[in-house]
Scaffold this motif. Structure first.
Motif, mmCIF file in Angstrom:
data_model
loop_
_atom_site.group_PDB
_atom_site.id
_atom_site.type_symbol
_atom_site.label_atom_id
_atom_site.label_comp_id
_atom_site.label_asym_id
_atom_site.label_seq_id
_atom_site.Cartn_x
_atom_site.Cartn_y
_atom_site.Cartn_z
ATOM 1 N N TYR A 1 -15.870 0.522 -0.567
ATOM 2 C CA TYR A 1 -15.382 1.628 0.267
ATOM 3 C C TYR A 1 -16.101 2.927 -0.075
ATOM 4 C CZ TYR A 1 -11.588 -1.325 1.938
ATOM 5 O OH TYR A 1 -10.858 -2.320 2.540
ATOM 6 N N VAL A 2 -17.415 2.836 -0.316
ATOM 7 C CA VAL A 2 -18.180 4.025 -0.687
ATOM 8 C C VAL A 2 -18.171 5.067 0.419
ATOM 9 C CG1 VAL A 2 -20.351 3.057 0.163
ATOM 10 C CG2 VAL A 2 -20.393 4.790 -1.653
ATOM 11 N N ASP A 3 -18.040 4.628 1.671
ATOM 12 C CA ASP A 3 -18.035 5.574 2.795
ATOM 13 C C ASP A 3 -16.763 6.405 2.854
ATOM 14 O OD1 ASP A 3 -16.915 2.955 3.407
ATOM 15 O OD2 ASP A 3 -16.535 3.752 5.410
ATOM 16 N N LYS A 4 -15.700 5.994 2.138
ATOM 17 C CA LYS A 4 -14.436 6.736 2.154
ATOM 18 C C LYS A 4 -14.455 7.926 1.196
ATOM 19 C CE LYS A 4 -12.551 4.187 5.208
ATOM 20 N NZ LYS A 4 -12.267 4.747 6.557
ATOM 21 N N ARG A 5 -15.463 7.980 0.341
ATOM 22 C CA ARG A 5 -15.655 9.112 -0.570
ATOM 23 C C ARG A 5 -14.415 9.424 -1.409
ATOM 24 N NH1 ARG A 5 -20.457 11.325 0.651
ATOM 25 N NH2 ARG A 5 -21.309 10.983 2.748
ATOM 26 N N ARG B 1 -7.484 2.750 5.631
ATOM 27 C CA ARG B 1 -7.496 3.106 7.048
ATOM 28 C C ARG B 1 -8.798 2.694 7.754
ATOM 29 N NH1 ARG B 1 -3.086 6.265 7.698
ATOM 30 N NH2 ARG B 1 -2.290 7.333 5.833
ATOM 31 N N THR B 2 -9.095 1.410 7.686
ATOM 32 C CA THR B 2 -10.238 0.862 8.408
ATOM 33 C C THR B 2 -9.733 -0.100 9.479
ATOM 34 O OG1 THR B 2 -10.432 -0.884 6.724
ATOM 35 C CG2 THR B 2 -11.819 1.059 6.450
ATOM 36 N N ARG B 3 -10.593 -0.406 10.435
ATOM 37 C CA ARG B 3 -10.233 -1.386 11.457
ATOM 38 C C ARG B 3 -10.053 -2.756 10.800
ATOM 39 N NH1 ARG B 3 -11.155 0.423 16.681
ATOM 40 N NH2 ARG B 3 -12.294 2.397 16.834
ATOM 41 N N TRP B 4 -9.308 -3.620 11.487
ATOM 42 C CA TRP B 4 -8.993 -4.905 10.873
ATOM 43 C C TRP B 4 -10.247 -5.727 10.592
ATOM 44 C CZ3 TRP B 4 -5.348 -6.587 8.037
ATOM 45 C CH2 TRP B 4 -4.043 -6.109 8.176
ATOM 46 N N TRP B 5 -11.217 -5.723 11.517
ATOM 47 C CA TRP B 5 -12.430 -6.503 11.277
ATOM 48 C C TRP B 5 -13.174 -5.969 10.052
ATOM 49 C CZ3 TRP B 5 -17.185 -4.286 11.018
ATOM 50 C CH2 TRP B 5 -17.360 -3.028 11.617
ATOM 51 N N SER B 6 -13.165 -4.635 9.889
ATOM 52 C CA SER B 6 -13.806 -4.036 8.725
ATOM 53 C C SER B 6 -13.033 -4.354 7.454
ATOM 54 C CB SER B 6 -13.914 -2.523 8.917
ATOM 55 O OG SER B 6 -14.522 -1.919 7.787
ATOM 56 N N THR B 7 -11.711 -4.317 7.551
ATOM 57 C CA THR B 7 -10.887 -4.649 6.387
ATOM 58 C C THR B 7 -11.134 -6.080 5.928
ATOM 59 O OG1 THR B 7 -9.142 -3.094 7.052
ATOM 60 C CG2 THR B 7 -8.519 -4.856 5.541
ATOM 61 N N LEU B 8 -11.194 -7.014 6.879
ATOM 62 C CA LEU B 8 -11.409 -8.418 6.536
ATOM 63 C C LEU B 8 -12.793 -8.621 5.909
ATOM 64 C CD1 LEU B 8 -9.858 -10.105 9.697
ATOM 65 C CD2 LEU B 8 -8.898 -10.056 7.389
ATOM 66 N N ILE C 1 -3.120 -6.295 3.938
ATOM 67 C CA ILE C 1 -2.306 -5.233 4.545
ATOM 68 C C ILE C 1 -2.424 -3.948 3.733
ATOM 69 C CG2 ILE C 1 0.020 -4.575 5.248
ATOM 70 C CD1 ILE C 1 0.678 -7.522 5.563
ATOM 71 N N ALA C 2 -2.399 -4.079 2.411
ATOM 72 C CA ALA C 2 -2.498 -2.900 1.543
ATOM 73 C C ALA C 2 -3.845 -2.202 1.725
ATOM 74 C CB ALA C 2 -2.302 -3.314 0.085
ATOM 75 N N LEU C 3 -4.926 -2.969 1.760
ATOM 76 C CA LEU C 3 -6.253 -2.381 1.970
ATOM 77 C C LEU C 3 -6.333 -1.683 3.324
ATOM 78 C CD1 LEU C 3 -8.513 -5.261 0.589
ATOM 79 C CD2 LEU C 3 -8.320 -2.970 -0.384
ATOM 80 N N HIS C 4 -5.786 -2.320 4.350
ATOM 81 C CA HIS C 4 -5.817 -1.761 5.703
ATOM 82 C C HIS C 4 -5.056 -0.438 5.770
ATOM 83 C CE1 HIS C 4 -5.973 -1.677 10.052
ATOM 84 N NE2 HIS C 4 -4.663 -1.571 10.098
ATOM 85 N N ARG C 5 -3.913 -0.362 5.104
ATOM 86 C CA ARG C 5 -3.086 0.840 5.168
ATOM 87 C C ARG C 5 -3.646 1.963 4.305
ATOM 88 N NH1 ARG C 5 2.787 0.533 3.950
ATOM 89 N NH2 ARG C 5 2.761 2.429 5.212
ATOM 90 N N VAL C 6 -4.146 1.645 3.128
ATOM 91 C CA VAL C 6 -4.595 2.684 2.204
ATOM 92 C C VAL C 6 -5.952 3.246 2.623
ATOM 93 C CG1 VAL C 6 -5.345 3.136 -0.174
ATOM 94 C CG2 VAL C 6 -3.255 1.813 0.251
ATOM 95 N N GLY D 1 0.785 -1.231 0.000
ATOM 96 C CA GLY D 1 0.000 0.000 0.000
ATOM 97 C C GLY D 1 0.813 1.274 0.000
ATOM 98 N N GLN D 2 2.114 1.191 0.271
ATOM 99 C CA GLN D 2 2.921 2.401 0.404
ATOM 100 C C GLN D 2 3.020 3.178 -0.898
ATOM 101 O OE1 GLN D 2 4.088 3.637 3.234
ATOM 102 N NE2 GLN D 2 4.876 5.432 2.154
ATOM 103 N N LEU D 3 3.140 2.478 -2.000
ATOM 104 C CA LEU D 3 3.264 3.153 -3.293
ATOM 105 C C LEU D 3 1.995 3.945 -3.610
ATOM 106 C CD1 LEU D 3 5.446 3.366 -5.434
ATOM 107 C CD2 LEU D 3 4.360 1.477 -6.657
ATOM 108 N N THR D 4 0.847 3.389 -3.260
ATOM 109 C CA THR D 4 -0.410 4.112 -3.464
ATOM 110 C C THR D 4 -0.492 5.333 -2.562
ATOM 111 O OG1 THR D 4 -1.493 2.010 -4.007
ATOM 112 C CG2 THR D 4 -2.917 3.875 -3.517
#
Length: 299
Positions: free
Chosen positions: A208-212, A264-271, A257-262, A76-79
Motif C-alpha cells: 500500500y505504498v500509494d496510500k502514503r 479504502r481501495t476497490r474490491w478488485w484492488s483489495t483482492l 474486509i479489514a483491508l478494504h475498510r482501512v 478494521g473498525q478498531l484500527t
C-alpha cells in the motif's frame, strides 16, 4: 539528597491527599481532585484486591468489551478508531495483541493439538528404517544421511553443522526430543510471532505504498489483525465444531474486509493486494517458523 531522605517514608498531613499532598475540602471527597487517588486508604480485602487487579482492565469503563466487540465483529473498525484518535476507551494495540496471544498460546499448549507423540510427521519428519537413512525435512529445508553421506539443503552453514551433530544421535534420544518438541516449539512461538509483526507491517507498507501511510500505522493494523488471528486460534482449539468452522472461515474472510475498510481501495484492488501480501508474508512466516522449529529441536 542523602540516602536516608530517599528511603524515608513521607507522612501524609491530615486533610491532605496522601499521594500528591493537595488540600482536601471538608467533608473529604472519595477521590482527590488533583491526582484521582482514593482519599480513604486502608489495606484491601482479597476481593477488593482482585477488583483492583482486573477491574480497570475489564469492567470500569468497559474498555476491553468495547475493544473485543470491534475487533471480533467489525473488521478494521478498531484500527479506524485508532487512526481517528479515539484511543482512550479502547485497549491499546500492543497490549491487546500481547494479552490475546498469551491466552491463545497457553490454550494451544494445553489443548494437545501439537501432541506429536507417535505421529512426529505433523511437525518434523524422521525416517529411520535404517541407520544410514535418517533425515530431517521442513518444506525445502532438508538435512540428513543418505547412503552414509550427510547432506544439508536451504539451511545456514552453522545450522547445518548443528544438524549434522544432532542427527547422528541415538534413535531413542531423538524420539525423546521429538516428544518434547511441541512444548519447546510453543515456548518459542510467541516470541517468533512477535518478531514477525514488523515484517507483516513492512509488506503492508510496500503493498500500500500509494496510500502514503506511516510505517507505524501499518504496524497498528498488523497488531489488530494478528490479535484477531490469535483469538480465532482460541476457537480452533476449543473443539466445538460450530466455533471451529466459524473461526476457519473468519480467518480467511476477515482480513479482506479489514483491508478494504482501512485502506479504502476497490474490491478488485483489495483482492490483488491481499494476494501479494499473502504470498510475501507466507514466505516470511514459513522461514520464521522453520527456524523456530529448528531452534526448538537443535538448541
Amino acid at each position: 539528597m542523602t540516602l536516608k531522605s530517599l528511603v524515608s517514608m513521607p507522612q501524609a498531613r491530615p486533610g491532605h491527599c496522601a499521594n500528591c499532598g493537595s488540600a482536601l475540602p471538608e467533608p473529604p471527597p472519595r477521590f482527590c481532585s488533583a491526582c484521582g487517588q482514593e482519599t480513604s486508604l486502608k489495606p484491601p480485602s482479597l476481593l477488593e484486591f482482585l477488583q483492583q487487579f482486573g477491574g480497570a482492565y475489564i469492567s470500569t469503563e468497559g474498555a476491553l468489551w468495547r475493544t473485543l466487540w470491534r475487533l471480533l465483529l467489525l473488521p478494521g473498525q478498531l484500527t479506524l478508531e485508532y487512526f481517528a484518535g479515539r484511543r482512550r476507551h479502547f485497549v491499546l494495540p500492543l497490549r491487546l495483541y500481547l494479552t490475546i496471544s498469551v491466552l491463545a498460546l497457553v490454550a494451544i499448549r494445553f489443548s494437545g493439538v501439537l501432541d506429536v507423540e507417535g505421529k512426529p510427521e505433523n511437525l518434523i519428519r524422521f525416517d529411520t528404517p535404517r541407520p544410514t537413512e535418517t533425515f530431517f525435512e521442513w518444506g525445502t529445508h532438508r538435512a540428513g544421511l543418505k547412503e552414509g553421506e550427510f547432506y544439508c539443503e536451504q539451511l545456514p552453514a552453522k545450522l547445518c553443522e548443528r544438524v549434522q551433530r544432532r542427527i547422528k544421535m541415538d534413535p531413542e534420544a531423538t524420539a525423546g526430543l521429538v516428544r518434547e518438541l511441541p512444548e519447546r516449539f510453543i515456548s518459542n512461538l510467541g516470541s517468533a510471532m512477535f518478531v514477525m509483526l514488523p515484517f507483516f507491517a513492512f509488506w503492508l507498507k510496500l503493498v500500500y505504498v500509494d496510500k502514503r501511510r506511516r510505517y507505524t500505522e501499518h504496524l497498528v493494523f498488523a497488531l489488530h489483525l494478528h490479535a484477531f488471528w490469535f483469538a480465532m486460534a482460541l476457537l480452533l482449539v476449543s473443539g466445538v465444531k460450530p466455533l471451529v468452522i466459524g473461526a476457519a472461515a473468519a480467518i480467511n474472510v476477515y482480513p479482506l474486509i479489514a483491508l478494504h475498510r482501512v485502506y479504502r481501495t476497490r474490491w478488485w484492488s483489495t483482492l490483488l493486494r491481499a494476494f501479494v501480501l499473502l504470498v510475501a508474508y507466507t514466505s516470511t512466516l514459513s522461514i520464521g517458523l522453520a527456524f523456530v522449529l529448528l531452534w526448538a529441536f537443535f538448541s
